[in-house]
Design a protein around this motif. Structure first.
Motif, short mmCIF file in Angstrom:
data_model
loop_
_atom_site.label_atom_id
_atom_site.label_comp_id
_atom_site.label_asym_id
_atom_site.label_seq_id
_atom_site.Cartn_x
_atom_site.Cartn_y
_atom_site.Cartn_z
N UNK A 42 1.03 -1.17 0.04
CA UNK A 42 0.13 0.05 0.17
C UNK A 42 0.83 1.41 -0.15
N UNK A 43 2.05 1.17 0.53
CA UNK A 43 3.11 2.88 0.84
C UNK A 43 4.09 2.23 -0.54
N UNK A 44 3.82 1.74 -1.46
CA UNK A 44 4.70 1.37 -2.93
C UNK A 44 3.68 1.95 -4.13
N UNK A 45 4.56 2.75 -5.27
CA UNK A 45 3.77 2.80 -5.97
C UNK A 45 4.28 2.15 -7.59
N UNK A 46 3.58 1.06 -7.72
CA UNK A 46 3.79 -0.14 -8.56
C UNK A 46 2.62 -0.22 -10.02
N UNK A 47 2.75 0.71 -10.89
CA UNK A 47 2.22 0.04 -12.36
C UNK A 47 1.38 -1.18 -13.02
N UNK A 48 1.06 -1.14 -13.54
CA UNK A 48 0.63 -3.01 -13.83
C UNK A 48 1.35 -3.20 -14.52
N UNK A 49 1.74 -4.04 -15.29
CA UNK A 49 2.40 -4.95 -16.90
C UNK A 49 1.54 -4.72 -17.87
N UNK A 50 2.35 -4.25 -18.32
CA UNK A 50 2.08 -3.53 -19.51
C UNK A 50 2.12 -4.65 -21.06
N UNK A 51 2.76 -5.73 -20.42
CA UNK A 51 2.66 -6.65 -21.42
C UNK A 51 3.48 -6.14 -22.54
N UNK A 61 15.37 -4.54 -17.52
CA UNK A 61 14.70 -3.21 -17.44
C UNK A 61 13.72 -3.28 -17.69
N UNK A 62 12.61 -2.47 -17.19
CA UNK A 62 11.11 -2.60 -17.10
C UNK A 62 11.19 -0.68 -17.71
N UNK A 63 10.30 -0.94 -18.51
CA UNK A 63 10.07 0.59 -18.69
C UNK A 63 9.43 2.21 -17.87
N UNK A 64 8.28 1.00 -17.05
CA UNK A 64 8.25 1.79 -16.11
C UNK A 64 8.27 1.78 -14.63
N UNK A 97 -1.40 -9.44 -6.64
CA UNK A 97 -1.32 -10.20 -8.12
C UNK A 97 -0.61 -8.97 -9.24
N UNK A 98 -0.50 -7.95 -8.69
CA UNK A 98 0.14 -7.00 -9.00
C UNK A 98 1.21 -6.99 -9.55
N UNK A 99 1.93 -7.74 -7.94
CA UNK A 99 3.37 -7.82 -7.99
C UNK A 99 4.12 -8.87 -8.78
N UNK A 100 2.74 -9.95 -8.11
CA UNK A 100 3.41 -10.85 -9.11
C UNK A 100 3.38 -11.02 -10.44
N UNK A 101 2.72 -10.39 -11.19
CA UNK A 101 2.24 -9.76 -12.47
C UNK A 101 3.80 -8.89 -12.96
N UNK A 102 4.55 -8.48 -12.08
CA UNK A 102 5.05 -7.56 -11.96
C UNK A 102 6.25 -7.56 -11.98
N UNK A 103 6.86 -9.51 -11.51
CA UNK A 103 8.32 -9.96 -11.65
C UNK A 103 8.14 -10.48 -12.48
N UNK A 104 7.29 -10.17 -13.89
CA UNK A 104 7.76 -10.60 -15.54
C UNK A 104 9.44 -10.32 -15.59
N UNK A 105 9.78 -9.24 -15.33
CA UNK A 105 11.08 -8.72 -15.89
C UNK A 105 11.98 -9.43 -15.56
N UNK A 106 11.74 -9.95 -14.64
CA UNK A 106 13.30 -10.40 -13.87
C UNK A 106 12.89 -11.93 -12.69
N UNK A 107 11.89 -12.00 -13.33
CA UNK A 107 11.44 -13.50 -12.25
C UNK A 107 11.91 -15.00 -12.45
N UNK A 108 13.07 -14.98 -13.70
CA UNK A 108 14.29 -16.36 -13.85
C UNK A 108 15.13 -15.57 -12.95
#
Length: 179
Positions: A42-51, A61-64, A97-108
């Motif tokens: 709730x204290x973080x600014x984390x936008x959704x994944x743009x795919x 590196x995410x563009x966000x 769920x948003x946090x999980x989706x945003x790990x896409x850039x570096x989940x490996x």
């Protein structure tokens, strides 16, 4: 030597049942000689994944330009990760769920981690949380070397503070001590 534990609370309600379980886990983990850090989404600014897959073309590196890169770094250097969510409509909340989706850039790069899950819900039936647990398992299934170490079910916890009188309150502490 203790472990480095990252606790992630996705509750939008400050000091609510999910946060209470996170605090109890933290108490037990510190008592056992571990290092902990808690992130409140709730204290973080984390936008959704743009795919857009820019991250796959740019070395992860995410563009966000938001708080997610810092959270990802902390996930990558932790030995154990606690993921805590209130259960909304029989699933994890949107923030988690948003946090999980945003790990896409570096989940490996999130490798060889121990995972602990903590859930809170108004429902009194643990079976009502199956979808939520499966959502977490779907995420960790994609992470190399991840190991599920425990789950705390904060059932019957509707009002702020309800979890204090429940078995989950002690279970969170004991799970923290067991790390």
């Amino acid at each position: 030597m203790g472990k480095k534990i990252l606790i992630i609370s996705s509750s939008p309600r400050k000091s609510g049942n999910t946060d209470i379980l996170c605090d109890r886990f933290k108490e037990g983990a510190i008592e056992s000689g571990n290092e902990t850090e808690t992130i409140y989404l709730r204290e973080k600014n984390i936008g959704n994944c743009l795919a857009c897959d820019s991250c796959k073309r740019n070395g992860g590196e995410c563009i966000r330009k938001d708080d997610m890169e810092d959270v990802l770094r902390k996930m990558m250097v932790s030995d154990a990760i606690v993921m805590a969510t209130p259960v909304y409509f029989y699933n994890m909340n949107a923030q988690m769920k948003n946090l999980i989706d945003r790990t896409y850039s570096r989940y490996l790069e999130i490798k060889d981690k121990e995972f602990y899950f903590m859930l809170t819900a108004a429902d009194d039936d643990i079976n009502a949380m199956v979808r939520t647990v499966e959502g977490f398992r779907g995420f960790t299934y994609c992470l190399e070397g991840s190991v599920e170490k425990g789950i705390v079910y904060g059932i019957g916890s509707w009002n702020k503070g309800d979890v204090k009188g429940k078995r989950a309150f002690d279970d969170a502490y004991e799970m923290g001590r067991s790390v």
